[in-house]
Design an enzyme around this catalytic site. Structure first.
Site: not given
Ligand code: GBH
Length: 470
Positions: A83, A127, A172, A301, A303, A375
């Site tokens: 991807r 993106h 996203e 995605n 995390y 992701e």
């Molecule tokens: C992804 O975004 C992206 O698609 C990628 O490009 C990036 O490198 C990867 O993850 C790692 O970051 O604190 O309230 O904003 C993930 C983005 C991560 C956004 C967690 C929201 C917490 C909520 N997300 N984040 S807040």
């Protein structure tokens, strides 16, 4: 087949897609080459104070010049899918009008190499790297940007349609709208709840118009998809007040995209919650129906999860809201409660149950939509052991726990078709620059030397076995 199955205790479906994921601005570099124009991330990263250490994507992982090496790396891992994203300012530099031949040539080269290696190309159109020219015309809060996106989608599908297995419109859109125009921690760095909500709506419209444009240009059987970062959000305590905080975050974090795309309407409660921010008069008849253009799969995605509680006046006194919030209309009602337990180098909690919860929700709410984990991964510091091997044991533990959750969700009936590990390479981690490493392959940025970490060997073994060993 000859895959070593002995000892594989958690086996995934035969056709499961095992991939890695990247994004153009985070790895390509070559920011000024072959006609590429600036994107909002070039402008943002060159603005002092926006990105840690003043880092930019000017060189990044220099992938633009190292496609052969990077595809060979993936081949040695045994991935079935890759991807990546197309840089809109490389493909259509003005954000409108003609394509840049050399920009398209780069993605022809990449997809040729992938197909020679037997790796399915999975391309994301957007993106986060909006051509700066379109931001200068108003960016995502403006309706016009959705039409420009649809034209770009048609142009990309005309040029590359026969070589890409899966097309994803947006990555996203929550981040594009609410981090880009709400809290301002991402490009273009604007702040304001009303503009963030306008941006979200126009991203939904762009998605739907983009799907229609892709269908018109692609060969039958091409897969068209959308990737969302759905928020796994739990109530801090099981009270009506905290459950209502969850409802608010679910509305402006999840259903603001899920409802238009899969039901053709905006959530009523979101419109009510945001009434003092906007009257939504920018929504025209038929917009949400256009957003609901059918798609073939949904990318998720994931995390980490979050916990929320109802916000009280006492909370406001204890922690007055300083910086702008990405939670339009919900910020005054919701308090995020830190989760306990282990955290990654991003300070994000490690909690695979959140992934399981989301997959079961999608199983129940969208039973006929195939799912891809587009992701999942973690930032950790790695270290070279005396033999020179780059070790990242915490990443292996994180990945294992999350793949176990995916396996359990599949067992419970979630239709998960594939998993894309974020990320193949250490890369430009947006506002964190190069200070955070998500790769399973270490990149020494001064020399651009790639060294697979122990997680890369571990992942190759998972793929070869078709699952996890005990
Ligand atoms: C992804 O975004 C992206 O698609 C990628 O490009 C990036 O490198 C990867 O993850 C790692 O970051 O604190 O309230 O904003 C993930 C983005 C991560 C956004 C967690 C929201 C917490 C909520 N997300 N984040 S807040």
């Amino acid at each position: 087949d000859a895959r070593p199955r002995t000892g594989t205790t958690l086996r995934f479906p035969e056709a499961f897609r095992w991939g890695t994921a990247t994004a153009a601005y985070q790895i390509e570099g070559a920011a000024g080459e072959d006609g590429r124009s600036p994107s909002i991330w070039d402008t943002f990263s060159r603005t002092p104070g926006k990105v840690r250490n003043g880092d930019t994507g000017d060189t990044a992982a220099d992938h633009y010049h190292r496609v052969d090496e990077d595809v060979a790396l993936m081949r040695s891992l045994g991935v079935t899918d890759y991807r990546f994203s197309l840089a809109w300012p490389r493909v259509q530099p003005a954000g409108r009008g003609p394509a840049a031949r050399k920009g398209l040539d780069f993605y022809r080269r990449l997809t040729d190499r992938l197909r020679e290696a037997g790796i399915r190309p999975v391309a994301t159109l957007y993106h986060w790297d909006l051509p700066q020219a379109l931001e200068d015309a108003g960016g995502w809060p403006e309706r016009e940007t959705a039409y420009r996106f649809a034209d770009y989608a048609a142009l990309a599908a005309d040029a590359l349609g026969d070589r890409v297995a899966t097309w994803t419109t947006l990555n996203e859109p929550w981040c594009s709208a609410f981090l880009g125009y709400g809290s301002g921690v991402h490009a273009p760095g604007r702040t304001g709840d009303a503009d963030a909500l306008r941006a979200a709506h126009h991203l939904n419209l762009a998605h739907g118009l983009g799907v229609r444009a892709l269908r018109a240009a692609l060969p039958a059987g091409a897969e068209v998809s959308l990737t969302l970062n759905l928020h796994a959000v739990r109530p801090h305590t099981d009270t009506p007040q905290d459950r209502d905080a969850v409802r608010r975050i679910d509305a402006v974090g999840n259903r603001i995209f899920l409802d238009p795309v899969f039901r053709g309407s905006l959530p009523d409660d979101l419109v009510r919650d945001t009434a003092d921010v906007t009257d939504w008069s920018f929504v025209r008849d038929g917009d949400c129906a256009a957003a609901a253009e059918p798609i073939d799969s949904l990318g998720l995605n994931y995390y980490s999860p979050a916990a929320v509680a109802a916000r009280t006046p006492a909370d406001d006194d204890a922690a007055p809201s300083g910086s702008p919030s990405p939670w339009a209309g919900a910020e005054r009602h919701v308090r995020f409660v830190p989760l306990s337990g282990p955290r990654t180098a991003m300070d994000w909690p490690v909690d695979a149950a959140g992934l399981y919860e989301l997959l079961l929700r999608l199983r129940d709410e969208l039973p006929h939509v195939p799912l891809l984990i587009t992701e999942n991964g973690a930032a950790y510091e790695d270290y070279a052991d005396p033999s020179g091997e780059v070790k990242d044991p915490e990443r292996v533990a994180y990945l294992r726990a999350h793949l176990e959750a995916v396996h359990r969700a599949i067992g419970a009936g979630a239709d998960v078709r594939g998993y894309f590990l974020w990320s193949l390479l250490d890369n430009f981690e947006w506002a964190y620059g190069y200070s955070k490493r998500f790769g399973i392959v270490h990149v020494d940025f001064p020399t651009q030397r790639r060294t697979p970490k122990s997680s890369a060997r571990w992942y190759a073994d998972v793929i070869a076995r078709g699952g996890l060993t005990a």
